[in-house]
Design a protein around this motif. Sequence first.
Motif, PDB file in Angstrom:
ATOM      1  N   LYS A  54       0.953  -1.513  -0.026  1.00 54.25           N
ATOM      2  CA  LYS A  54       0.119   0.076   0.062  1.00 54.25           C
ATOM      3  C   LYS A  54       0.771   1.480   0.143  1.00 54.25           C
ATOM      4  CE  LYS A  54      -3.605  -0.023   2.795  1.00 54.25           C
ATOM      5  NZ  LYS A  54      -4.298  -0.783   3.867  1.00 54.25           N
ATOM      6  N   ILE A  55       1.726   1.086   0.562  1.00 55.83           N
ATOM      7  CA  ILE A  55       2.599   2.312   1.151  1.00 55.83           C
ATOM      8  C   ILE A  55       3.423   2.973  -0.551  1.00 55.83           C
ATOM      9  CG2 ILE A  55       4.674   3.263   1.469  1.00 55.83           C
ATOM     10  CD1 ILE A  55       4.175   2.292   4.526  1.00 55.83           C
ATOM     11  N   LEU A  56       3.659   1.791  -1.226  1.00 53.26           N
ATOM     12  CA  LEU A  56       4.821   1.767  -2.313  1.00 53.26           C
ATOM     13  C   LEU A  56       3.728   2.399  -3.316  1.00 53.26           C
ATOM     14  CD1 LEU A  56       6.892  -1.844  -2.383  1.00 53.26           C
ATOM     15  CD2 LEU A  56       7.241   0.362  -2.116  1.00 53.26           C
ATOM     16  N   GLU A  57       2.549   1.996  -3.046  1.00 58.11           N
ATOM     17  CA  GLU A  57       1.258   2.690  -4.387  1.00 58.11           C
ATOM     18  C   GLU A  57       0.912   4.688  -4.308  1.00 58.11           C
ATOM     19  OE1 GLU A  57      -3.509   2.059  -5.497  1.00 58.11           O
ATOM     20  OE2 GLU A  57      -2.715   0.464  -4.086  1.00 58.11           O
ATOM     21  N   LYS A  58       1.704   4.367  -3.404  1.00 63.18           N
ATOM     22  CA  LYS A  58       1.635   5.472  -2.843  1.00 63.18           C
ATOM     23  C   LYS A  58       2.225   6.424  -3.070  1.00 63.18           C
ATOM     24  CE  LYS A  58       0.097   8.627   1.368  1.00 63.18           C
ATOM     25  NZ  LYS A  58      -0.139   8.822   3.102  1.00 63.18           N
ATOM     26  N   ILE A  59       3.747   5.915  -2.773  1.00 63.46           N
ATOM     27  CA  ILE A  59       4.671   7.003  -3.217  1.00 63.46           C
ATOM     28  C   ILE A  59       4.858   6.599  -4.731  1.00 63.46           C
ATOM     29  CG2 ILE A  59       5.579   6.963  -0.741  1.00 63.46           C
ATOM     30  CD1 ILE A  59       7.979   4.320  -2.293  1.00 63.46           C
ATOM     31  N   VAL A  60       4.167   6.007  -5.204  1.00 58.79           N
ATOM     32  CA  VAL A  60       4.695   6.083  -7.342  1.00 58.79           C
ATOM     33  C   VAL A  60       4.741   7.037  -7.359  1.00 58.79           C
ATOM     34  CG1 VAL A  60       3.589   4.897  -9.020  1.00 58.79           C
ATOM     35  CG2 VAL A  60       3.649   3.426  -7.150  1.00 58.79           C
ATOM     36  N   PRO A  61       4.113   8.161  -7.345  1.00 59.35           N
ATOM     37  CA  PRO A  61       3.750   9.564  -7.779  1.00 59.35           C
ATOM     38  C   PRO A  61       5.604   9.901  -7.306  1.00 59.35           C
ATOM     39  CG  PRO A  61       1.635   8.973  -6.810  1.00 59.35           C
ATOM     40  CD  PRO A  61       2.544   8.025  -6.679  1.00 59.35           C
ATOM     41  N   LEU A  62       5.557  10.832  -6.387  1.00 59.52           N
ATOM     42  CA  LEU A  62       7.164  11.107  -5.828  1.00 59.52           C
ATOM     43  C   LEU A  62       8.170  10.058  -6.722  1.00 59.52           C
ATOM     44  CD1 LEU A  62       6.093  10.871  -2.543  1.00 59.52           C
ATOM     45  CD2 LEU A  62       5.361  12.563  -4.131  1.00 59.52           C
ATOM     46  N   LEU A  63       8.620   8.556  -6.949  1.00 60.99           N
ATOM     47  CA  LEU A  63       9.548   8.020  -7.839  1.00 60.99           C
ATOM     48  C   LEU A  63       9.554   8.460  -9.291  1.00 60.99           C
ATOM     49  CD1 LEU A  63       9.476   5.147  -5.922  1.00 60.99           C
ATOM     50  CD2 LEU A  63      10.645   6.894  -5.530  1.00 60.99           C
ATOM     51  N   GLN A  64      10.614   8.240  -9.319  1.00 53.37           N
ATOM     52  CA  GLN A  64      11.264   8.637 -10.708  1.00 53.37           C
ATOM     53  C   GLN A  64      11.558   7.186 -11.473  1.00 53.37           C
ATOM     54  OE1 GLN A  64      15.340  10.153 -11.249  1.00 53.37           O
ATOM     55  NE2 GLN A  64      14.404  12.242 -10.835  1.00 53.37           N
ATOM     56  N   ARG A  65      10.898   6.858 -12.591  1.00 54.80           N
ATOM     57  CA  ARG A  65      10.279   5.470 -14.103  1.00 54.80           C
ATOM     58  C   ARG A  65      11.943   4.197 -13.765  1.00 54.80           C
ATOM     59  NH1 ARG A  65       6.907   2.602 -15.539  1.00 54.80           N
ATOM     60  NH2 ARG A  65       6.020   4.527 -15.290  1.00 54.80           N
ATOM     61  N   PRO A  66      13.285   5.287 -13.617  1.00 56.01           N
ATOM     62  CA  PRO A  66      14.326   3.969 -13.247  1.00 56.01           C
ATOM     63  C   PRO A  66      13.439   3.147 -12.255  1.00 56.01           C
ATOM     64  CG  PRO A  66      15.334   5.901 -14.421  1.00 56.01           C
ATOM     65  CD  PRO A  66      13.733   6.242 -13.742  1.00 56.01           C
ATOM     66  N   VAL A  67      13.854   4.376 -10.588  1.00 56.96           N
ATOM     67  CA  VAL A  67      13.550   3.798  -9.314  1.00 56.96           C
ATOM     68  C   VAL A  67      12.527   2.578  -9.672  1.00 56.96           C
ATOM     69  CG1 VAL A  67      13.056   4.136  -7.168  1.00 56.96           C
ATOM     70  CG2 VAL A  67      14.641   5.422  -8.583  1.00 56.96           C
TER      71      VAL A  67
END
Length: 581
Positions: free
Chosen positions: A534-547
């Motif tokens: 759930k947290i990974l889904e939440k922070i997806v918009p904050l991360l760059q594509r390579p990450v």
Amino acid sequence: MAEELIGIGILIDELKSEEPMRRLNSISRLSTIALTLGEERTRSELIPFLAESTDDEDEVLLAQAEQLGAFVPFVGGPQYAHLLLPLLETLSTVEETVVRDKAVESLNKVGSQLPEAHLSEHFVPLLKRLATGDWFTSRVSSAGLFATAYARSTASQRLELRQLFTALCHDETPMVRRAAAAKLGGFAKVVERDYVSRELMLLFTELTGDDQDSVRLLAVESCGAFASALGREEAAHSLLPVIHKFAQQDKSWRVRYNVANQLSQLCEALGPELTRAELTPNFVRLLRDSEAEVRVVAAGKVSTFSKYLTPHLISQHIIPCVRELSLDSSQYVRAALASVVMELAPIMGKQATIEHLVPVFLTLLKDSHPDVRLNVISKLDQVNQVIGIELLAQSLLPAIEELAEDKHWRVRLAIVEHIPLLASQLGADFFQEKLGPQCMKSLEDQVASIREAAAKTMQKIAQEFGAEWAKDNLVPQVLAMIKNPHYLYRMTMLLAVSMLASAVSHDVLVGHMLPIILNASKDKVPNVKFNVAKILEKIVPLLQRPVLDQSIKPCLYELSEDVDMDVRFYARQALYACDTR
């Protein structure tokens, strides 16, 4: 369309059912029936049918009274609204009080929409019939209709309406006088000022001297309306003697309770000078009343009343009472005082607050009852604005730190929720020294609500002091909690991380926080693992594509094959978020 008509037919049949629940179901959907029948058939068929109905179930009658109040559009608008009046007139005479009250409410709604000609032709005669009815229930109901009728009546009708209302006030039945007393203030608002002074004021005086407590206490409730209608000078002359009498010597505590409740309205109508000279002694008496219920309502008015006084008068008259009330034997009195006493600080000024109020605040903060402590905590910012942060820290913060470990969880929760407000006033260094350790400790509280509140508090503090400060002072301490042996506290850490993610820089998120989150995906407890997803889904918009491609998706693919169905569900949701970004 055919199915809809069949459904309406069933509803109409249920109106005649012998089972009360079926009739109630149908009556509750009268608007649907009327909409389907159309305006003309509603007027010619549905309204006469309802008029002929002899239902005696109170629930059905109550539903009917409520429905008819909103029925004007269904009968063709205001020009046909008078057709609803006979139905509501009948309902306003039944024995059950709640049905009568709802019928009166609906009569007022319908009456306010009537054209003036129809008001004189239909509504006023209805009111006369009710006011002169043989059975007391009709006279009780009539009292609630005078304000609506009077506002748009002719001069001759107004005279008659005032005479009818006077008759109600002199009625031999206490229930009728009580109803008239309850509606006297509302009637005074629409009657011409001259008649308020000459006629209604006499009625007010008589009702406030009634031998029935219930009549007197309801009459007192109209004080504010009379004060507004009469004007300052005449209100002082006419109302103050009544207030003096009630506050000082009325034998019923309920009457004194209502006087205390009305004082703020009287202050507004009479102005500061008369309040200071005439009402202050009465207010002090009410604050020291022998009945706790009266002291409760008076204590709750302390700050409102004090706005009309000078700091000197507050110190002289109100503060001694406040000190006494802070030690009152009733916890409800202390709680009422605690909810408003902090509001005195801006009125009193810095020096007087330090001298007179801070000791009272400290007494209330140490009160044995949690509601008292909670009420003080919720208004701390008002004191800080006056005495400044240094004095607040010296005098009140030790008590706040003690409350942060209070045995009542709601008190601890209130402290946690107010930490961001204190933090913004304390500054970063002061916060870190005084409240920071306690904030971290709250993340490991036994109560889940407090742990969640502490995580939200972390986010607000990070936003207040900036990403760099959060990186050095919050992130390391929060991430250290992942080593906690209890899975609930590890979940709290994940919640705090998700809250902090948007408040820190991308480098901190990727370099410090993400490795810990990914490592938590290997936890033995499924609850921890699906919270990672759930947290990974939440922070997806904050991360760059390579990450996302190199770190996040491999972790989620692994979780999507987990044996636990919840873990798989949330992992797949997070993967979808990655793919659709």
